[in-house]
Design a protein around this motif. Structure first.
Motif, short mmCIF file in Angstrom:
data_model
loop_
_atom_site.label_atom_id
_atom_site.label_comp_id
_atom_site.label_asym_id
_atom_site.label_seq_id
_atom_site.Cartn_x
_atom_site.Cartn_y
_atom_site.Cartn_z
N LYS A 179 -20.84 41.73 -17.70
CA LYS A 179 -19.59 42.22 -17.10
C LYS A 179 -19.51 43.74 -17.18
O LYS A 179 -19.07 44.40 -16.24
N LYS A 180 -19.97 44.28 -18.30
CA LYS A 180 -19.96 45.75 -18.46
C LYS A 180 -20.79 46.40 -17.36
O LYS A 180 -20.41 47.43 -16.79
N GLN A 181 -21.93 45.80 -17.03
CA GLN A 181 -22.78 46.33 -15.96
C GLN A 181 -22.09 46.23 -14.61
O GLN A 181 -22.38 46.98 -13.69
N THR A 182 -21.18 45.26 -14.49
CA THR A 182 -20.56 44.98 -13.19
C THR A 182 -19.34 45.85 -12.91
O THR A 182 -19.24 46.47 -11.86
N ASP A 183 -18.39 45.90 -13.87
CA ASP A 183 -17.14 46.60 -13.55
C ASP A 183 -16.49 47.33 -14.72
O ASP A 183 -15.37 47.81 -14.61
N TYR A 184 -17.17 47.40 -15.86
CA TYR A 184 -16.63 48.07 -17.05
C TYR A 184 -15.30 47.49 -17.52
O TYR A 184 -14.53 48.16 -18.20
N GLY A 185 -15.03 46.26 -17.16
CA GLY A 185 -13.85 45.61 -17.72
C GLY A 185 -12.75 45.34 -16.71
O GLY A 185 -12.58 46.08 -15.75
N SER A 186 -12.00 44.27 -16.96
CA SER A 186 -10.86 43.92 -16.11
C SER A 186 -9.73 44.93 -16.31
O SER A 186 -9.69 45.64 -17.31
N SER A 187 -8.79 44.94 -15.37
CA SER A 187 -7.68 45.90 -15.37
C SER A 187 -6.95 45.92 -16.72
O SER A 187 -6.51 44.89 -17.22
N SER B 277 -12.12 38.87 -14.47
CA SER B 277 -11.18 39.10 -13.35
C SER B 277 -11.08 37.84 -12.50
O SER B 277 -11.53 37.80 -11.36
N GLY B 278 -10.50 36.79 -13.08
CA GLY B 278 -10.36 35.51 -12.39
C GLY B 278 -11.55 34.61 -12.65
O GLY B 278 -12.64 35.04 -13.04
N ALA B 279 -11.34 33.30 -12.43
CA ALA B 279 -12.37 32.29 -12.73
C ALA B 279 -13.64 32.50 -11.91
O ALA B 279 -14.74 32.24 -12.38
N ILE B 280 -13.49 33.00 -10.67
CA ILE B 280 -14.66 33.17 -9.81
C ILE B 280 -15.61 34.20 -10.42
O ILE B 280 -16.83 34.01 -10.42
N GLN B 281 -15.07 35.29 -10.97
CA GLN B 281 -15.97 36.24 -11.61
C GLN B 281 -16.69 35.60 -12.80
O GLN B 281 -17.86 35.88 -13.06
N ARG C 254 -5.18 38.70 -11.63
CA ARG C 254 -6.65 38.65 -11.69
C ARG C 254 -7.13 38.60 -13.13
O ARG C 254 -7.98 39.38 -13.55
N ILE C 255 -6.56 37.70 -13.92
CA ILE C 255 -6.98 37.55 -15.31
C ILE C 255 -7.36 36.10 -15.59
O ILE C 255 -6.57 35.18 -15.40
N GLY C 256 -8.60 35.93 -16.02
CA GLY C 256 -9.09 34.64 -16.50
C GLY C 256 -9.88 34.88 -17.77
O GLY C 256 -9.96 36.01 -18.26
N TRP C 257 -10.47 33.83 -18.31
CA TRP C 257 -11.28 34.02 -19.52
C TRP C 257 -12.37 32.95 -19.61
O TRP C 257 -12.27 31.88 -19.01
N ILE C 258 -13.42 33.29 -20.34
CA ILE C 258 -14.48 32.34 -20.68
C ILE C 258 -14.50 32.23 -22.20
O ILE C 258 -14.44 33.25 -22.89
N ALA C 259 -14.54 31.01 -22.72
CA ALA C 259 -14.65 30.78 -24.16
C ALA C 259 -15.92 29.98 -24.43
O ALA C 259 -16.20 29.01 -23.73
N GLY C 260 -16.67 30.42 -25.43
CA GLY C 260 -17.91 29.72 -25.76
C GLY C 260 -18.52 30.28 -27.03
O GLY C 260 -17.90 31.09 -27.74
N ALA C 261 -19.75 29.87 -27.31
CA ALA C 261 -20.45 30.36 -28.50
C ALA C 261 -20.58 31.89 -28.42
O ALA C 261 -20.83 32.44 -27.35
N GLU C 262 -20.38 32.55 -29.56
CA GLU C 262 -20.33 34.02 -29.57
C GLU C 262 -21.57 34.69 -28.97
O GLU C 262 -21.43 35.64 -28.19
#
Length: 472
Positions: free
Chosen positions: A342-350, A180-184, A324-332
């Motif tokens: 993230k699941k523990q935090t908000d169960y997913g972005s909108s 939900s955005g780069a800050i998250q 409120r959409i961003g993404w992180i890309a990296g090693a799986e």
């Protein structure tokens, strides 16, 4: 069963320590199963179990004709050895950037503010008609929303994967997490991967100084100087300690707040240093598509062959912050770890926002919109530079940004910036003082030409000149 578990964990910890200490660098072949069994006084089956686990975590892999090799020693290692306190520690939240002076008895809020501080695009650049079309298309095929899978809506991750491939970065949908955005994204990295006492190296000035994400998670910020090519490599090489006790955070494209674009040569220098020092990198690339003159150099992630870079992208600066959409890309394995956080935090972005973003990219509308944004920014930059040349050339210095919408205005005269800030607010101008981005006093202002109209930008700069001259 418990004893066996402890034995293979002991083997795993031994290998992780050898990798993290640099004894077994990337590309090195690890000892044979027989040698490890002898060395650690365990049977071969325990070694096999440990190696399979380490392969699943992405630290080692079998290479045909070469044996088992070390393939990662930064983010993947951190994901495999997460901080022990993260389950109970709350995610830290950003403190707000100091706003224009709050209304008091002496200072009344002006009827209208000229926004020279806002780090977003103007409302007239917002693609209202296209957004309505996208929404109407989605409404016709809408089905009930449920929770998305932890990494995010798969068609959106696929669309972002395809989009990044066009940019030269080969990332699979499974290696992308929607946030939900780069800050998250930064919050998840701080809480889920980094240990207390870590050092975060970063440009000084930097947007990160205006947040407290890393400090509140028990980490220290260490600012490094910049030049016209970006972050200077020599001070980083001197300060960075070997091992995963520190990370590098950088904004290589149209840096916030200076607007500097890191050169390709500089990117390669920094990657070499980080590979040598085993220093993981967060590449905050949310301004990349706002280039004006020509496309920027390849991403750090695309130039990196060792999995040292976690990449953060966002639609907030290019399309609208409201999605409120961003993404992180990296090693799986790292993305898996962050997805669990993230699941523990908000169960997913909108779900709705993810559907909208996926439609924008996959339909080609996003790239059309970016062409329009670049044309608008070029007009605004030309007008802003003309105004600054006319009214500020004797009072300040600045560099011409090759993209984005930020100018780092360095005041030549010794002005009390706090007083100037208050006077500007009274006169109806919103400014961001340079101290927000350095944690210390600095004779600079971050100007945005992306939000205020061309006419208002000129009015604001004329008033700013008057205020500076009043004090001198």
């Amino acid at each position: 069963m418990g004893t066996n578990l402890a034995k293979y964990e002991k083997v795993m910890n031994y290998i992780k320590k050898a990798i993290s200490s640099g004894d077994w660098p990337i590309g090195s072949k690890i000892p044979s199963q027989r040698k490890l069994a002898e060395l650690l006084s365990v049977n071969r089956s325990t070694i096999v179990t440990a190696l399979e686990e380490l392969k699943a975590e992405g630290l080692i892999e079998g290479v045909m004709g070469k044996g088992t090799m070390v393939v990662n020693n930064t983010w993947t290692l951190l994901a495999a050895s997460p901080p022990s306190w993260d389950e109970s520690a709350p995610l830290s939240f950003p403190k707000s950037v100091p706003s224009p002076v709050l209304e008091t008895d002496e200072i009344k809020a002006p009827d209208h503010l000229i926004e020279l501080s806002k780090g977003e695009l103007a409302q007239d650049i917002f693609p209202k008609d296209n957004m309505q079309q996208v929404m109407m298309r989605l409404a016709q095929s809408l089905e009930p929303f449920g929770y998305e899978e932890p990494k995010g809506y798969l068609p959106l991750r696929q669309a972002i994967s395809d989009y990044m491939k066009k940019q030269g970065t080969n990332v699979s949908p499974d290696s992308i997490l929607i946030v939900s955005g780069a800050i998250q994204g930064l919050q998840l990295i701080a809480a889920g991967l980094l240990h207390k006492g870590s050092t975060v190296f970063l440009e000084k000035p930097s947007y990160l100084y205006s947040l407290h994400i890393f400090q509140s998670a028990g980490m220290n910020l260490s600012g490094l100087p910049m030049d016209e090519e970006g972050l200077q490599p020599a001070p980083l090489a001197k300060k960075a300690m070997d091992g995963p006790s520190s990370i590098l955070y950088t904004i290589p494209c149209f840096h916030n707040p200076t607007g500097i674009l890191m050169s390709e040569a500089r990117r390669k220098e920094l990657l070499d240093i980080c590979a040598e020092k085993r220093l993981p990198i967060i590449e905050d690339d949310i301004y990349r598509e706002l280039w004006i003159d020509s496309p920027p150099p390849p991403t750090l992630q695309s130039l990196d062959s060792n999995g040292h870079v976690l990449y953060i992208g966002s639609f907030s600066k290019t399309l609208t912050p409201g999605l409120r959409i961003g993404w992180i890309a990296g090693a799986e394995p790292v993305i898996d770890r962050l997805a669990e956080m993230k699941k523990q935090t908000d169960y997913g972005s909108s779900s709705l926002s993810q559907l909208v973003a996926a439609e924008w990219i996959s339909s080609g509308l996003y790239e059309q919109h970016l062409s329009f944004v670049r044309e608008e920014l070029k007009k605004r930059r030309t007008a802003a530079l003309n105004v600054l040349n006319q009214y500020m050339s004797d009072l300040a210095e600045w560099d011409v940004p090759a993209g984005g919408f930020l100018i780092w205005l360095r005041i030549k005269k010794n002005v009390q910036l706090k007083d100037m800030h208050q006077k500007a607010y009274k006169a109806g101008i919103s400014l961001n003082m340079g101290s927000i981005y350095t944690e210390e006093s600095v004779q600079a202002i971050r100007l945005s030409y992306g939000y205020a109209s061309i006419e208002e930008f000129e009015q604001g700069i004329i008033k700013l000149r008057e205020i500076i001259l009043e004090d001198n």
